[in-house]
Motif scaffolding. Structure first.
Motif, PDB file in Angstrom:
ATOM      1  N   HIS A  24       0.819  -1.211   0.000  1.00 30.47           N
ATOM      2  CA  HIS A  24       0.000   0.000   0.000  1.00 30.47           C
ATOM      3  C   HIS A  24       0.850   1.258   0.000  1.00 30.47           C
ATOM      4  O   HIS A  24       0.431   2.287  -0.483  1.00 30.47           O
ATOM      5  N   PRO A  29      -3.348   5.620  -1.687  1.00 29.98           N
ATOM      6  CA  PRO A  29      -4.347   5.366  -0.644  1.00 29.98           C
ATOM      7  C   PRO A  29      -5.265   4.199  -1.017  1.00 29.98           C
ATOM      8  O   PRO A  29      -5.530   3.974  -2.194  1.00 29.98           O
ATOM      9  N   PRO A  30      -5.751   3.477  -0.001  1.00 30.59           N
ATOM     10  CA  PRO A  30      -6.723   2.423  -0.285  1.00 30.59           C
ATOM     11  C   PRO A  30      -7.940   3.014  -0.992  1.00 30.59           C
ATOM     12  O   PRO A  30      -8.292   4.175  -0.784  1.00 30.59           O
ATOM     13  N   VAL A  33     -10.752   4.844   1.060  1.00 24.39           N
ATOM     14  CA  VAL A  33     -10.367   6.168   1.556  1.00 24.39           C
ATOM     15  C   VAL A  33     -10.425   7.179   0.410  1.00 24.39           C
ATOM     16  O   VAL A  33     -10.972   8.274   0.560  1.00 24.39           O
ATOM     17  N   GLY A 139      -2.639   7.833   4.972  1.00 26.34           N
ATOM     18  CA  GLY A 139      -1.890   6.841   5.724  1.00 26.34           C
ATOM     19  C   GLY A 139      -2.548   6.542   7.051  1.00 26.34           C
ATOM     20  O   GLY A 139      -3.641   7.020   7.356  1.00 26.34           O
ATOM     21  N   ASP A 140      -1.853   5.757   7.854  1.00 22.22           N
ATOM     22  CA  ASP A 140      -2.365   5.344   9.152  1.00 22.22           C
ATOM     23  C   ASP A 140      -1.953   6.347  10.221  1.00 22.22           C
ATOM     24  O   ASP A 140      -0.792   6.754  10.275  1.00 22.22           O
ATOM     25  N   TYR A 148      -6.493   4.565  12.782  1.00 24.07           N
ATOM     26  CA  TYR A 148      -7.327   4.740  11.598  1.00 24.07           C
ATOM     27  C   TYR A 148      -6.465   4.744  10.342  1.00 24.07           C
ATOM     28  O   TYR A 148      -5.320   5.203  10.361  1.00 24.07           O
ATOM     29  N   THR A 149      -7.036   4.270   9.228  1.00 20.28           N
ATOM     30  CA  THR A 149      -6.480   4.457   7.895  1.00 20.28           C
ATOM     31  C   THR A 149      -7.198   5.689   7.344  1.00 20.28           C
ATOM     32  O   THR A 149      -8.430   5.700   7.288  1.00 20.28           O
ATOM     33  N   THR A 150      -6.432   6.716   6.968  1.00 22.79           N
ATOM     34  CA  THR A 150      -7.019   8.035   6.742  1.00 22.79           C
ATOM     35  C   THR A 150      -6.580   8.727   5.458  1.00 22.79           C
ATOM     36  O   THR A 150      -5.606   8.340   4.823  1.00 22.79           O
ATOM     37  N   GLY A 169     -11.735   8.649   7.200  1.00 24.50           N
ATOM     38  CA  GLY A 169     -10.933   7.583   7.767  1.00 24.50           C
ATOM     39  C   GLY A 169     -11.763   6.385   8.181  1.00 24.50           C
ATOM     40  O   GLY A 169     -12.977   6.474   8.356  1.00 24.50           O
ATOM     41  N   LYS A 172      -9.160   0.962  12.112  1.00 25.28           N
ATOM     42  CA  LYS A 172      -8.460  -0.282  11.787  1.00 25.28           C
ATOM     43  C   LYS A 172      -8.926  -1.370  12.728  1.00 25.28           C
ATOM     44  O   LYS A 172      -9.124  -1.142  13.908  1.00 25.28           O
TER      45      LYS A 172
END
Length: 173
Positions: A24, A29-30, A33, A139-140, A148-150, A169, A172
């Protein structure tokens, strides 16, 4: 023979590259998100251009009023709740107040279950370093003690000044 051996090596290399894992960190970013961020930005853009006007009180704290068009977003949870309903996760709008960024519309919850309005973007966190340079951050991070993944992106007014921050976000697991 030489050509068939070269073709075999080429095939093995191509297949090997195709199945290598992608991290990642290099992939950006995922998708959730990124999609939630685009939704938050499009919903606010439909209201009009961002600006700050006057003073307002958010959770007992005096801060500038964050507007999109004629709609004040301070203490207005419609947009962030719509993003949460459509995408899951959490969404926040911060307004720049002096050197801080204050949550004026959010569905991030404090431990007591109330909305975390009036709290500030971590001044020592990873996101603020990027925002301070006018850049986005994905990022986290830790938000109020939870991972959180944000995604964070600057909110710019018509003069291209950073007046706030968009945030989305996902907690996680």
């Amino acid at each position: 023979m030489k050509n068939s051996m070269l073709a075999l090596v080429s095939l093995v290399f191509t297949v090997g590259v195709a199945i290598l894992p992608v991290s990642h960190a290099s992939a950006g970013p995922p998708e959730d998100v990124k999609s939630a961020m685009e939704l938050l930005k499009s919903k606010t853009a439909k209201l009009g251009l961002p600006s700050v006007r006057g003073q307002d009180t958010v959770a007992g704290k005096a801060v500038p009023g964050l507007y999109f068009g004629d709609t004040k977003l301070n203490n207005n949870f419609t947009v962030v709740d719509e993003v949460q309903k459509e995408m899951g996760g959490t969404a926040t709008l911060f307004v720049k107040s002096g050197d801080e960024y204050v949550r004026v519309a959010t569905n991030v919850k404090k431990d007591d279950g109330s909305r975390a309005i009036g709290t500030v973007l971590d001044p020592k966190g990873k996101a603020i370093a990027s925002i301070s340079k006018g850049e986005s951050f994905f990022g986290d991070v830790d938000i109020l003690g939870k991972p959180y993944t944000t995604g964070y992106e600057p909110i710019r007014d018509s003069a291209n000044q950073v007046v706030g921050v968009y945030y989305v976000g996902y907690l996680k697991q």
